[in-house]
Design a protein around this motif. Structure first.
Motif, PDB file in Angstrom:
ATOM      1  N   GLY A 189       1.010  -1.428  -0.098  1.00  0.00           N
ATOM      2  CA  GLY A 189      -0.064  -0.007   0.119  1.00  0.00           C
ATOM      3  C   GLY A 189       0.789   1.179  -0.122  1.00  0.00           C
ATOM      4  O   GLY A 189       0.347   2.398  -0.688  1.00  0.00           O
ATOM      5  N   THR A 206      -6.157   5.002  -2.730  1.00  0.00           N
ATOM      6  CA  THR A 206      -4.824   4.395  -2.229  1.00  0.00           C
ATOM      7  C   THR A 206      -4.474   4.826  -0.833  1.00  0.00           C
ATOM      8  O   THR A 206      -4.023   3.910   0.103  1.00  0.00           O
ATOM      9  CB  THR A 206      -3.361   5.021  -3.103  1.00  0.00           C
ATOM     10  OG1 THR A 206      -3.646   6.280  -3.085  1.00  0.00           O
ATOM     11  CG2 THR A 206      -3.563   4.640  -4.448  1.00  0.00           C
ATOM     12  N   VAL A 235      -6.561   2.399   1.251  1.00  0.00           N
ATOM     13  CA  VAL A 235      -6.177   0.939   1.440  1.00  0.00           C
ATOM     14  C   VAL A 235      -4.773   1.186   2.432  1.00  0.00           C
ATOM     15  O   VAL A 235      -4.763   0.011   3.116  1.00  0.00           O
ATOM     16  CB  VAL A 235      -5.552   0.357  -0.209  1.00  0.00           C
ATOM     17  CG1 VAL A 235      -4.970  -0.695  -0.033  1.00  0.00           C
ATOM     18  CG2 VAL A 235      -6.732   0.432  -0.982  1.00  0.00           C
TER      19      VAL A 235
END
Length: 462
Positions: A382, A401, A404
């Motif tokens: 990540g 992103t 996550v």
């Protein structure tokens, strides 16, 4: 105040009264090296009541005398957990409220970005030298006094900030933030202690996750609310000062109410211990406990030392991202202060979901090492994706992103606490948690991608 052990206030949820020896237990507080106990499953199983845990616990805690002690769950435990989570929330909010508005406070105090960053980093600087005295106080003076110090200093720092709402008073606001930073020392190490002292084996990991979740929720609100309350108005400093004062006074009032609630709700421990392991630990005479020996035992425990290093790298990476998020976003997306806060909110809320899932999963499986290793791998992936997509020009990509990354990296925090308690039993939960938090303050200025990669390598050796 109604006593936690009152018959009308007690539940036998999940546990029947058990027969335990009232004499000194076979398992001393500072006996075998905790890492060796954990190696054969004794430490983890005895504390958690996982698969095969009750049998191992019974074997380790055979009564040495004819006395009896019952284990029960107190209704008050939920109120204790709620109040702790709330004042931990306010402390985390005060940590991040400057960094997410770094460009605003640079204009208001006529300071540099480095000076504003130090309003966040003072939390890390204060924690490292004060954690050992704080954990000694927790072990020597108990949970209630430590909780009152954390909540009280948190309120004091919030009121001092109200005196700093004027250009040129950067030193005052730094002093106030320093008081809040000291309060944090008495807060961050408590989740595992609150969970162990007040909650039963089947819910201890979930309780620890909820306690940590309060701190995460405070960071989330700190990302979201300040950009809304204090918009960037560089041409109207008076309006900016008015908006900042609303934020500071609101925080002070809430933190004061929570300090009063802490005094009402918190007790040292429930009348009846919630688990076998707590019942045994409570029979150890205070004079038999050595704080110095406990520290020595922890640093002789190789699995704990490896966890200490890897946890510090992982959590230090999260603190780095949180501190610099505003500057990272407005560098690539000018004028997007509000969205910088929303990205931070997304990161932390996703982590809160991860925390709860980790807590439930650990209560069910007790697979601490395997879960930790998987979370490290996914956090590293990540971080790599977040780093290389930050400057693509699409905010929606940063939202995804960041979410996550937050799910795994922030969701790992309670997992680390619980893993540490498992592999160091019967050492103090506050001491192991405090050392973990101290390790996270050291690498805060290091490159976050390198930190997470190194954490993955170390955890593989555990």
């Amino acid at each position: 105040m109604v006593e936690a052990g009152d018959g009308a206030e007690e539940e036998a949820e999940g546990e029947r009264a058990e027969m335990l020896g009232a004499a000194e237990p076979a398992l001393p507080r500072n006996g075998l090296l905790p890492g060796k106990e954990a190696a054969n499953g004794g430490g983890c199983a005895a504390r958690s009541g996982g698969p095969g845990g009750r049998a191992a616990e019974a074997e380790a805690m055979l009564p040495a005398g004819g006395g009896r002690a019952e284990t029960r769950l107190s209704r008050r435990r939920l109120a204790v957990l709620a109040v702790f989570s709330c004042y931990s929330l306010v402390n985390a909010f005060q940590w991040i409220q400057y960094s997410i508005l770094s460009n605003v406070f640079v204009s208001f105090y006529r300071a540099s970005f480095a000076h504003v960053d130090w309003l966040s980093m003072v939390y890390m600087v204060a924690y490292v030298p004060l954690i050992l005295p704080a954990t000694w106080l927790l072990d020597a003076r108990g949970l209630r006094l430590t909780a009152l110090l954390g909540a009280g200093l948190n309120a004091l720092g919030a009121w001092l900030k109200c005196a700093s709402v004027a250009p040129g008073r950067y030193a005052v606001t730094m002093a106030a933030q320093g008081v809040c930073a000291v309060a944090q020392v008495f807060i961050l190490g408590l989740p595992s202690r609150v969970a162990a002292v007040w909650f039963g084996p089947a819910e201890v990991s979930t309780a620890c996750a909820v306690a940590v979740l309060g701190n995460q929720l405070g960071t989330a609100i700190g990302f979201l609310l300040p950009p809304v309350l204090v918009p960037n108005t560089p041409d109207d400093i008076d309006l900016m000062a008015h908006n900042i004062s609303i934020m500071f006074y609101g925080t002070a009032i809430v933190s004061t109410l929570l300090f009063l609630l802490t005094g009402v709700v918190f007790e040292e421990k429930p009348k009846y211990p919630p688990s076998h392991s707590q019942a045994v630990l409570q029979t150890v005479p205070p004079e038999d406990y050595s704080y110095k020996q406990s520290i020595i035992n922890l640093f002789k425990n190789i699995p704990f030392v490896l966890l200490l290093i890897s946890y510090g790298i992982m959590t230090g990476a999260f603190y780095s991202v949180s501190t610099l998020l505003n500057q990272m976003i407005i560098t690539h997306y000018e004028g997007e202060e509000v969205n910088a806060g929303r990205i931070g909110l997304t990161l932390v809320v996703a982590g809160m979901v991860g925390s709860i899932i980790c807590g439930l999963w650990l209560d069910y499986t007790k697979t601490y090492k395997q879960t930790t290793l998987i979370v490290y791998i996914l956090s590293f992936m990540g971080m790599v994706v977040f780093t290389f997509t930050l400057d693509l020009g699409y905010l929606i990509v940063v939202f995804v992103t960041g979410g996550v990354l937050g799910f795994f990296m922030t969701g790992y925090l309670p997992l680390g606490f619980e893993f540490a308690v498992e592999i160091t039993y019967p050492e103090s939960e506050g001491t192991s948690s405090g050392l973990l938090n101290a390790s996270a303050q050291v690498p805060v200025d290091s490159p976050v991608e390198h930190e997470t990669c190194t954490a993955l390598k170390i955890q593989s050796a555990l």
